[in-house]
Design a protein around this motif. Structure first.
Motif, PDB file in Angstrom:
ATOM      1  N   GLY A  14       0.882  -1.119  -0.070  1.00 49.63           N
ATOM      2  CA  GLY A  14       0.029  -0.073  -0.088  1.00 49.63           C
ATOM      3  C   GLY A  14       0.787   1.318   0.048  1.00 49.63           C
ATOM      4  O   GLY A  14       0.328   2.290   0.089  1.00 49.63           O
ATOM      5  N   ALA A  15       2.180   1.280  -0.167  1.00 46.05           N
ATOM      6  CA  ALA A  15       3.137   2.491  -0.206  1.00 46.05           C
ATOM      7  C   ALA A  15       2.527   3.074  -1.270  1.00 46.05           C
ATOM      8  O   ALA A  15       2.610   4.430  -1.287  1.00 46.05           O
ATOM      9  CB  ALA A  15       4.383   2.183  -0.208  1.00 46.05           C
ATOM     10  N   VAL A  16       2.577   2.666  -2.494  1.00 49.24           N
ATOM     11  CA  VAL A  16       2.216   3.125  -3.747  1.00 49.24           C
ATOM     12  C   VAL A  16       0.670   2.595  -4.033  1.00 49.24           C
ATOM     13  O   VAL A  16       0.595   1.452  -4.319  1.00 49.24           O
ATOM     14  CB  VAL A  16       3.104   3.099  -4.660  1.00 49.24           C
ATOM     15  N   PRO A  17      -0.288   3.306  -4.473  1.00 51.97           N
ATOM     16  CA  PRO A  17      -1.386   2.886  -4.791  1.00 51.97           C
ATOM     17  C   PRO A  17      -1.623   1.967  -6.132  1.00 51.97           C
ATOM     18  O   PRO A  17      -0.845   2.452  -6.991  1.00 51.97           O
ATOM     19  CB  PRO A  17      -2.565   4.050  -5.012  1.00 51.97           C
ATOM     20  N   ALA A  18      -2.353   1.025  -6.194  1.00 53.76           N
ATOM     21  CA  ALA A  18      -2.418   0.348  -7.558  1.00 53.76           C
ATOM     22  C   ALA A  18      -3.562   0.679  -8.376  1.00 53.76           C
ATOM     23  O   ALA A  18      -4.434   1.440  -7.718  1.00 53.76           O
ATOM     24  CB  ALA A  18      -2.804  -1.270  -6.970  1.00 53.76           C
ATOM     25  N   VAL A  19      -3.718   0.557  -9.403  1.00 55.69           N
ATOM     26  CA  VAL A  19      -4.525   0.896 -10.448  1.00 55.69           C
ATOM     27  C   VAL A  19      -5.527  -0.308 -10.961  1.00 55.69           C
ATOM     28  O   VAL A  19      -4.713  -1.379 -11.379  1.00 55.69           O
ATOM     29  CB  VAL A  19      -3.966   1.537 -11.684  1.00 55.69           C
ATOM     30  N   VAL A  20      -6.794  -0.681 -10.975  1.00 55.25           N
ATOM     31  CA  VAL A  20      -7.436  -1.569 -11.352  1.00 55.25           C
ATOM     32  C   VAL A  20      -8.334  -1.066 -12.665  1.00 55.25           C
ATOM     33  O   VAL A  20      -9.058  -0.249 -12.530  1.00 55.25           O
ATOM     34  CB  VAL A  20      -8.387  -2.124 -10.335  1.00 55.25           C
ATOM     35  N   ALA A  21      -7.982  -2.064 -13.528  1.00 58.61           N
ATOM     36  CA  ALA A  21      -8.781  -1.735 -14.974  1.00 58.61           C
ATOM     37  C   ALA A  21      -9.976  -2.809 -14.974  1.00 58.61           C
ATOM     38  O   ALA A  21      -9.519  -4.059 -15.068  1.00 58.61           O
ATOM     39  CB  ALA A  21      -7.888  -1.693 -16.205  1.00 58.61           C
ATOM     40  N   THR A  22     -11.103  -2.395 -15.382  1.00 59.66           N
ATOM     41  CA  THR A  22     -12.145  -3.302 -15.691  1.00 59.66           C
ATOM     42  C   THR A  22     -12.943  -2.916 -16.893  1.00 59.66           C
ATOM     43  O   THR A  22     -12.860  -1.950 -17.287  1.00 59.66           O
ATOM     44  CB  THR A  22     -13.328  -3.585 -14.436  1.00 59.66           C
ATOM     45  N   ALA A  23     -13.977  -3.878 -17.112  1.00 64.33           N
ATOM     46  CA  ALA A  23     -14.802  -3.500 -18.315  1.00 64.33           C
ATOM     47  C   ALA A  23     -16.287  -3.987 -18.146  1.00 64.33           C
ATOM     48  O   ALA A  23     -16.331  -4.971 -17.501  1.00 64.33           O
ATOM     49  CB  ALA A  23     -14.421  -4.026 -19.589  1.00 64.33           C
ATOM     50  N   SER A  24     -17.206  -3.318 -18.605  1.00 58.23           N
ATOM     51  CA  SER A  24     -18.664  -3.517 -18.256  1.00 58.23           C
ATOM     52  C   SER A  24     -19.058  -4.420 -19.579  1.00 58.23           C
ATOM     53  O   SER A  24     -18.128  -4.799 -20.283  1.00 58.23           O
ATOM     54  CB  SER A  24     -19.580  -2.223 -18.597  1.00 58.23           C
ATOM     55  N   PRO A  25     -19.952  -5.280 -19.205  1.00 55.23           N
ATOM     56  CA  PRO A  25     -20.325  -6.243 -20.329  1.00 55.23           C
ATOM     57  C   PRO A  25     -20.376  -5.489 -21.788  1.00 55.23           C
ATOM     58  O   PRO A  25     -20.192  -6.490 -22.694  1.00 55.23           O
ATOM     59  CB  PRO A  25     -21.953  -6.773 -19.797  1.00 55.23           C
ATOM     60  N   ASP A  26     -20.564  -4.357 -22.049  1.00 59.16           N
ATOM     61  CA  ASP A  26     -20.909  -3.810 -23.427  1.00 59.16           C
ATOM     62  C   ASP A  26     -19.341  -3.450 -23.724  1.00 59.16           C
ATOM     63  O   ASP A  26     -19.039  -2.709 -24.697  1.00 59.16           O
ATOM     64  CB  ASP A  26     -21.640  -2.905 -23.365  1.00 59.16           C
ATOM     65  N   GLY A  27     -18.336  -3.765 -23.013  1.00 55.57           N
ATOM     66  CA  GLY A  27     -16.850  -3.474 -23.260  1.00 55.57           C
ATOM     67  C   GLY A  27     -16.512  -1.765 -22.899  1.00 55.57           C
ATOM     68  O   GLY A  27     -15.416  -1.711 -23.248  1.00 55.57           O
ATOM     69  N   THR A  28     -17.230  -1.131 -22.128  1.00 51.50           N
ATOM     70  CA  THR A  28     -16.730   0.157 -21.639  1.00 51.50           C
ATOM     71  C   THR A  28     -15.816  -0.039 -20.617  1.00 51.50           C
ATOM     72  O   THR A  28     -16.069  -0.644 -19.703  1.00 51.50           O
ATOM     73  CB  THR A  28     -18.042   1.008 -21.217  1.00 51.50           C
ATOM     74  N   PRO A  29     -14.599   0.621 -20.842  1.00 45.77           N
ATOM     75  CA  PRO A  29     -13.647   0.443 -19.691  1.00 45.77           C
ATOM     76  C   PRO A  29     -13.732   1.330 -18.426  1.00 45.77           C
ATOM     77  O   PRO A  29     -14.386   2.275 -18.646  1.00 45.77           O
ATOM     78  CB  PRO A  29     -12.319   0.786 -20.517  1.00 45.77           C
ATOM     79  N   ASN A  30     -13.131   0.921 -17.351  1.00 41.61           N
ATOM     80  CA  ASN A  30     -13.234   1.616 -16.048  1.00 41.61           C
ATOM     81  C   ASN A  30     -11.764   1.576 -15.585  1.00 41.61           C
ATOM     82  O   ASN A  30     -11.258   0.434 -15.377  1.00 41.61           O
ATOM     83  CB  ASN A  30     -14.300   1.409 -15.119  1.00 41.61           C
ATOM     84  N   VAL A  31     -11.111   2.678 -15.132  1.00 41.73           N
ATOM     85  CA  VAL A  31     -10.044   2.448 -14.545  1.00 41.73           C
ATOM     86  C   VAL A  31      -9.964   3.240 -13.206  1.00 41.73           C
ATOM     87  O   VAL A  31     -10.551   4.431 -12.823  1.00 41.73           O
ATOM     88  CB  VAL A  31      -8.816   3.309 -15.107  1.00 41.73           C
ATOM     89  N   ALA A  32      -9.752   2.894 -11.881  1.00 40.46           N
ATOM     90  CA  ALA A  32      -9.702   3.215 -10.702  1.00 40.46           C
ATOM     91  C   ALA A  32      -8.617   2.729  -9.958  1.00 40.46           C
ATOM     92  O   ALA A  32      -7.882   1.906 -10.067  1.00 40.46           O
ATOM     93  CB  ALA A  32     -11.060   2.947 -10.153  1.00 40.46           C
TER      94      ALA A  32
END
Length: 435
Positions: A14-32
């Motif tokens: 947790g010293a440096v935050p990680a990034v998570v990339a996902t996609a909705s069923p229609d393929g729309t990406p999301n990064v958080a």
């Protein structure tokens, strides 16, 4: 997957935050950003689930994601391809991540926002080094070498009192730990009591921690190590916690006011919990993953030694000691409360529980017959003492009593006269009163 997941453990603190990339069923990406990516085993990681976010919605509908983690110091980036399996909302994994999240939240100023709802477990399908040209971070000190040095300093111990003191002193030599304590499981199995400490102004011998409370209590209840490498403002993860009855007499737990690194390791003998080893530091990131692994091994070694030493037979006869001196001076007023076996001397709290009951029994036996020499065997058989039918921590309770007397009332002492044998020594006369 050519890169071993365990080699990325420094990236998962947790010293440096990680990034998570996902996609909705229609393929729309999301990064958080992900607050926490936790190493579970060589094939799995767990991500903290705190909010009903778009990431959460996507993963439940399409259980694949990519997680990018960063190695501190070198800033190498690694991309993990993962598959969501399940969410755990209780148990050892959840409790460990909850404790670590408390430290991360305080460090990032989000202590009032972060609350762990669950630990999302993922299988790691592949690991990619994003830029192989970057050099790895320098190797940390060898934790196995630290452990070897610690065990060398521990050496052979003849009794539990010596083991308790040397176990902590060896940590200072081997791991550079300046503040630590050893807490033992009590007869009820519902709390732990401090038997020895290192580096604090007051020893805190006899201080209690309830199972499940704070790092020490969580490590004991779940039988897992718990490590926080950042300062936490969450009071539930401070080691200094409340006794079961706030109105009862209390000995303060000797801990740092603002620790920046903490670790609690269970002392195990097989599947049996014996106690907890707790250490802390004012430095951030003082305990590495490798230190945690090494201290777990050390905790199991100590657990086995505690059980082994407690099982040794008592000496047949006491050692020869000098004749006892006659008590003199003003009498000490000793008051006993049967409901919790607490003992007060001149209105100052001394001890309670099994240790208090032992002291009261010894003092009454001396008052009635003049006896001074006793052995553990007879105490185990004494119906007046609240000892359980299972297990045997009488020896640790006697050590606790000896140390509390030495600190709070040196006019009463228990002097060892052999293995499992001791003498009651009184420098002043006593006035006994059962409330």
């Amino acid at each position: 997957m050519n890169i071993a997941l365990e080699s990325l453990r420094p990236c998962l603190d947790g010293a440096v935050p990680a990034v998570v990339a996902t996609a909705s069923p229609d393929g729309t990406p999301n990064v958080a950003y992900a607050s926490q990516v936790h190493y579970v085993d060589p094939e799995h990681v767990a991500l903290s689930f705190q909010f009903f976010s778009k990431t959460r919605e996507n993963v439940l509908a399409h259980p694949y994601a990519q997680v990018q983690v960063i190695e501190p110091v070198s800033f190498r980036h690694f991309r993990l391809k993962v598959h969501y399996l399940r969410t755990e909302t209780s148990g050892p994994l959840f409790e460990y991540m909850k404790a670590q999240l408390a430290g991360i939240a305080t460090r990032t100023g989000m202590a009032k926002v972060f609350a762990l709802r669950g630990a999302d477990v993922y299988r790691v399908l592949d690991i990619e080094n994003v830029d192989p040209r970057l050099l790895p971070a320098p190797s940390p000190p060898d934790a196995l070498l630290k452990l070897r040095g610690t065990l060398d300093h521990l050496g052979a111990c003849d009794d539990l009192a010596q083991l308790a003191d040397r176990a902590l002193a060896a940590l200072a030599r081997g791991f550079g730990i300046s503040h630590a304590l050893l807490a033992m499981l009590d007869e009820s199995g519902g709390a732990l009591y401090t038997l020895a400490s290192l580096g604090y102004p007051a020893s805190g011998v006899g201080a209690e921690v309830a199972l499940g409370e704070g790092l020490i209590g969580v490590a004991a209840r779940e039988a897992i190590p718990v490590r926080i490498n950042h300062h936490t403002g969450d009071y539930t993860y401070h080691a200094a916690l409340h006794v079961a009855d706030p109105a009862s007499p209390r000995i303060p737990l000797p801990v740092l006011a603002n620790p920046h690194s903490q670790i609690a390791v269970p002392l195990m003998h097989g599947a049996r919990l014996v106690g907890v080893l707790y250490a802390e530091s004012e430095q951030n990131a003082f305990f590495s993953h490798a230190d945690e692994d090494a201290l777990v091994v050390y905790g199991r070694h100590l657990g086995a030694l505690v059980v082994q030493l407690a099982a040794l037979p008592d000496d047949a006869e006491p050692a020869r000691v000098a004749p006892a001196s006659t008590p003199s001076g003003a009498p000490l007023a000793v008051r006993y409360f049967a409901h919790d076996h607490s003992v007060f001397i001149d209105n100052d709290y001394l001890i309670k529980g099994v240790a208090g009951s032992i002291l009261w029994t010894l003092l009454n036996e001396h008052a009635a017959s003049g006896r001074r020499d006793f052995c553990n065997r007879e105490l185990r058989r004494d119906p007046r003492l609240p000892l359980p039918d299972f297990g045997d921590n009488l020896e640790t309770r006697l050590i606790l009593l000896q140390r509390r007397l030495a600190e709070r009332c040196p006019q009463i002492a228990l002097a060892k006269t052999g293995r499992g044998r001791f003498r009651l020594e009184l420098a002043r006369p006593l006035l006994l009163n059962a409330a």
